[in-house]
Design a protein around this motif. Structure first.
Motif, PDB file in Angstrom:
ATOM      1  N   UNK A   1      -3.323  -9.327 -17.736  1.00 13.53           N
ATOM      2  CA  UNK A   1      -3.028 -10.757 -17.806  1.00 13.53           C
ATOM      3  C   UNK A   1      -2.107 -11.143 -18.948  1.00 13.53           C
ATOM      4  N   UNK A   2      -1.552 -10.155 -19.644  1.00 13.00           N
ATOM      5  CA  UNK A   2      -0.603 -10.477 -20.718  1.00 13.00           C
ATOM      6  C   UNK A   2      -1.292 -11.109 -21.918  1.00 13.00           C
TER       7      UNK A   2
ATOM      8  N   UNK B   1      -9.917  -4.691 -21.537  1.00 16.67           N
ATOM      9  CA  UNK B   1      -9.283  -5.963 -21.196  1.00 16.67           C
ATOM     10  C   UNK B   1      -9.898  -7.102 -22.004  1.00 16.67           C
ATOM     11  N   UNK B   2      -9.063  -8.025 -22.426  1.00 17.26           N
ATOM     12  CA  UNK B   2      -9.486  -9.043 -23.392  1.00 17.26           C
ATOM     13  C   UNK B   2     -10.644  -9.875 -22.864  1.00 17.26           C
ATOM     14  N   UNK B   3     -10.535 -10.271 -21.606  1.00 18.11           N
ATOM     15  CA  UNK B   3     -11.590 -11.147 -21.087  1.00 18.11           C
ATOM     16  C   UNK B   3     -12.937 -10.434 -21.050  1.00 18.11           C
TER      17      UNK B   3
ATOM     18  N   UNK C   1     -17.703   1.897  -9.653  1.00 20.86           N
ATOM     19  CA  UNK C   1     -16.372   1.308  -9.582  1.00 20.86           C
ATOM     20  C   UNK C   1     -16.405  -0.029  -8.851  1.00 20.86           C
ATOM     21  N   UNK C   2     -17.197  -0.116  -7.817  1.00 16.26           N
ATOM     22  CA  UNK C   2     -17.344  -1.396  -7.111  1.00 16.26           C
ATOM     23  C   UNK C   2     -17.940  -2.441  -8.043  1.00 16.26           C
ATOM     24  N   UNK C   3     -18.938  -2.039  -8.813  1.00 19.17           N
ATOM     25  CA  UNK C   3     -19.568  -2.960  -9.765  1.00 19.17           C
ATOM     26  C   UNK C   3     -18.554  -3.465 -10.777  1.00 19.17           C
ATOM     27  N   UNK C   4     -17.731  -2.553 -11.253  1.00 25.31           N
ATOM     28  CA  UNK C   4     -16.687  -2.940 -12.211  1.00 25.31           C
ATOM     29  C   UNK C   4     -15.758  -3.976 -11.597  1.00 25.31           C
ATOM     30  N   UNK C   5     -15.380  -3.708 -10.348  1.00 25.39           N
ATOM     31  CA  UNK C   5     -14.469  -4.638  -9.675  1.00 25.39           C
ATOM     32  C   UNK C   5     -15.086  -6.002  -9.504  1.00 25.39           C
ATOM     33  N   UNK C   6     -16.344  -6.034  -9.121  1.00 19.85           N
ATOM     34  CA  UNK C   6     -17.009  -7.322  -8.917  1.00 19.85           C
ATOM     35  C   UNK C   6     -17.169  -8.077 -10.223  1.00 19.85           C
ATOM     36  N   UNK C   7     -17.536  -7.350 -11.271  1.00 19.39           N
ATOM     37  CA  UNK C   7     -17.778  -8.002 -12.551  1.00 19.39           C
ATOM     38  C   UNK C   7     -16.510  -8.510 -13.198  1.00 19.39           C
TER      39      UNK C   7
ATOM     40  N   UNK D   1     -11.057  -6.913 -11.512  1.00 19.20           N
ATOM     41  CA  UNK D   1      -9.956  -6.008 -11.810  1.00 19.20           C
ATOM     42  C   UNK D   1     -10.286  -4.669 -11.199  1.00 19.20           C
ATOM     43  N   UNK D   2      -9.258  -3.950 -10.787  1.00 17.23           N
ATOM     44  CA  UNK D   2      -9.519  -2.602 -10.324  1.00 17.23           C
ATOM     45  C   UNK D   2      -9.267  -1.622 -11.456  1.00 17.23           C
ATOM     46  N   UNK D   3     -10.089  -0.594 -11.542  1.00 18.86           N
ATOM     47  CA  UNK D   3      -9.860   0.428 -12.552  1.00 18.86           C
ATOM     48  C   UNK D   3      -8.607   1.209 -12.220  1.00 18.86           C
ATOM     49  N   UNK D   4      -7.846   1.552 -13.247  1.00 19.02           N
ATOM     50  CA  UNK D   4      -6.683   2.402 -12.999  1.00 19.02           C
ATOM     51  C   UNK D   4      -7.163   3.824 -12.733  1.00 19.02           C
ATOM     52  N   UNK D   5      -6.274   4.640 -12.170  1.00 19.16           N
ATOM     53  CA  UNK D   5      -6.662   6.026 -11.876  1.00 19.16           C
ATOM     54  C   UNK D   5      -7.022   6.761 -13.167  1.00 19.16           C
TER      55      UNK D   5
END
Lengths: 270, 190
Positions: free
Chosen positions: A143-144, A106-108, B64-70, B73-77
């Motif tokens: 986010x496009x 993701x870009x950001x 995965x939680x760390x990724x979400x917090x940072x 965004x949620x990781x895709x499956x």
């Protein structure tokens, strides 16, 4: 008074400023202007090529535009040598992400990665900050189309249209007045030209000093390309007519060399 | 010895696992939950010794939680499956995780998906899958019965057939099974 606190990058001044970081930002204001504009169907990046000497060999690539991954590109203003390090950091980060997740970064996140790296040079190690500002342009499914600007402090922000480098205040004020977020890439290109013409010296503005990159999507794929011939440059002379009479924009040597250079690189990459 | 099965239907994914935790001749627990819920829309059914399964599951979950917090965004499956595979692959030639995984998830863009991972870090996106001895019995049922766009009732019926087969023909007694479903509304138990 600032003299006492400005030689170490890792010391605050009594007013709470980091002088080295500010001086780095100053260094960028001497560099060639770069513009980024978010259109509704893509992003336009444009840069001014500063020609230092007539003896210089024609560049193989670009000194301002750098592709970071298939879906992200960037334009640079500042010290090229510093920029190369950061570009590499970004590229490695992008590939590492694909290595782990099999998905484009993701870009950001990519911008954040570069910025965190820049920030570490403002806090420890005693090394000077990077004298580079970036405009990152990319597309991701979250986010496009996105446009980010980052500076030597390690801060970044998302923009709809912005300008870095020489005379960026003039460029930004023009953008403020004339930017329209509902226009497409073609109109945005024209606006980008207008901005660059304003920030460059009126006498020296010419087509061979400009380079462009347009990021759009065709179906599922993000494409990065110079503006293509079919784009309606119906009366190209009018865009530059007030500064350089009768110089069409798309045709001349260096911009087509840029086109060809990038095109052949892209096709050889396939 | 652990049975883990999964099936993809129309807008949902079911992961089923037996509830017996056992090693050698001893059954520790008859109501073990082997299906870990990784963030709101992914299910991970695991087979293997508890040390490795819980270690691996927690490691993935926390990352995965760390990724979400940072990243907000949620990781895709798909990304989660590849991340898991990368971890398994890296550990393989150091200290392998002896865990086989069926990762079922639902993404708004991609819909339901099921990924088959094994302890040697294979990864494959599948419509149905099973790990362990159970696969010898149930894969043929899945092969025959699965079709694209199964309704919940149809998928449930197929899983029931598989469970019946195991309870009839499989040597080990696995009286209890847990079924979890993930769809657009999240995760729930069936």
């Amino acid at each position: 008074m600032a003299r006492r606190y400005d030689s170490s990058t890792t010391t605050f001044s009594p007013e709470g400023r980091l002088h080295q970081v500010e001086y780095a930002i100053e260094a960028i204001n001497n560099a060639g202007t770069a513009v980024g504009i978010l259109a509704k169907d893509g992003i336009v990046l444009a840069g001014e090529k500063q020609k230092l000497s007539g003896l210089l060999a024609p560049p193989k690539g670009s000194e301002k535009m750098y592709k970071l991954d298939e879906h992200v590109t960037s334009v640079v203003a500042g010290l090229t040598a510093d920029a190369n390090i950061l570009i590499n950091t970004a590229r490695v980060a992008a590939q590492r992400y694909i290595y782990t997740y099999q998905e484009p970064m993701p870009v950001e996140q990519m911008v954040k990665r570069v910025c965190n790296y820049k920030q570490s040079y403002t806090q420890f190690g005693g090394l000077r900050p990077f004298g580079v500002a970036f405009l990152f342009a990319g597309w991701d499914e979250h986010y496009g189309y996105q446009l980010y600007m980052s500076d030597p402090s390690g801060n970044y922000s998302g923009w709809k249209a912005t300008c870095i480098g020489q005379n960026n205040q003039a460029g930004k004020s023009l953008l403020k007045n004339e930017y329209d977020e509902s226009v497409g890439v073609d109109e945005a290109l024209k606006l980008a030209v207008k901005v660059l013409v304003k920030t460059m010296d009126a006498t020296s503005a010419s087509a061979d000093k400009l380079e462009f990159c347009v990021l759009t999507r065709e179906g599922d794929k993000v494409t990065l390309a110079p503006p293509r011939a079919h784009m309606p440059w119906s009366s190209p002379a009018t865009h530059l007519s007030w500064c350089v009479p009768a110089l069409p924009l798309v045709a001349p040597s260096a911009s087509s060399a840029y086109c060809q250079g990038r095109r052949s690189r892209r096709s050889s990459m396939k | 010895m652990d049975t883990v099965m999964g099936i993809v239907g129309d807008g949902f994914c079911i992961v089923a696992a037996d509830c017996s935790a056992a090693r050698s001749i001893l059954v520790f627990n008859h109501s073990e939950d082997k299906i870990v819920e990784l963030d709101g829309n992914k299910l991970m059914g695991q087979s293997g010794p508890q040390c490795d399964t819980s270690n691996f599951a927690e490691y993935i979950q926390k990352n995965m939680t760390l990724y979400e917090l940072n990243n907000d965004l949620q990781l895709s499956t798909h990304a989660a499956a590849n991340f898991m595979r990368r971890e398994l692959a890296t550990a393989l030639r150091k200290g392998p995780y002896q865990t086989n995984v069926l990762l079922g998830g639902f993404d708004k863009s991609a819909g339901p998906s099921l990924y088959y991972l094994d302890h040697l870090s294979s990864l494959q996106k599948v419509n149905f899958g099973a790990h362990g001895y159970a696969s010898n019995f149930v894969l043929s049922i899945f092969d025959r019965e699965w079709k694209h766009g199964l309704t919940l009732e149809e998928a449930r019926a197929i899983i029931d057939k598989c469970i019946f087969e195991l309870q009839t023909r499989f040597l080990l007694s696995q009286p209890k099974f847990k079924l979890k479903i993930v769809d657009a509304d999240g995760i729930r138990e069936l």
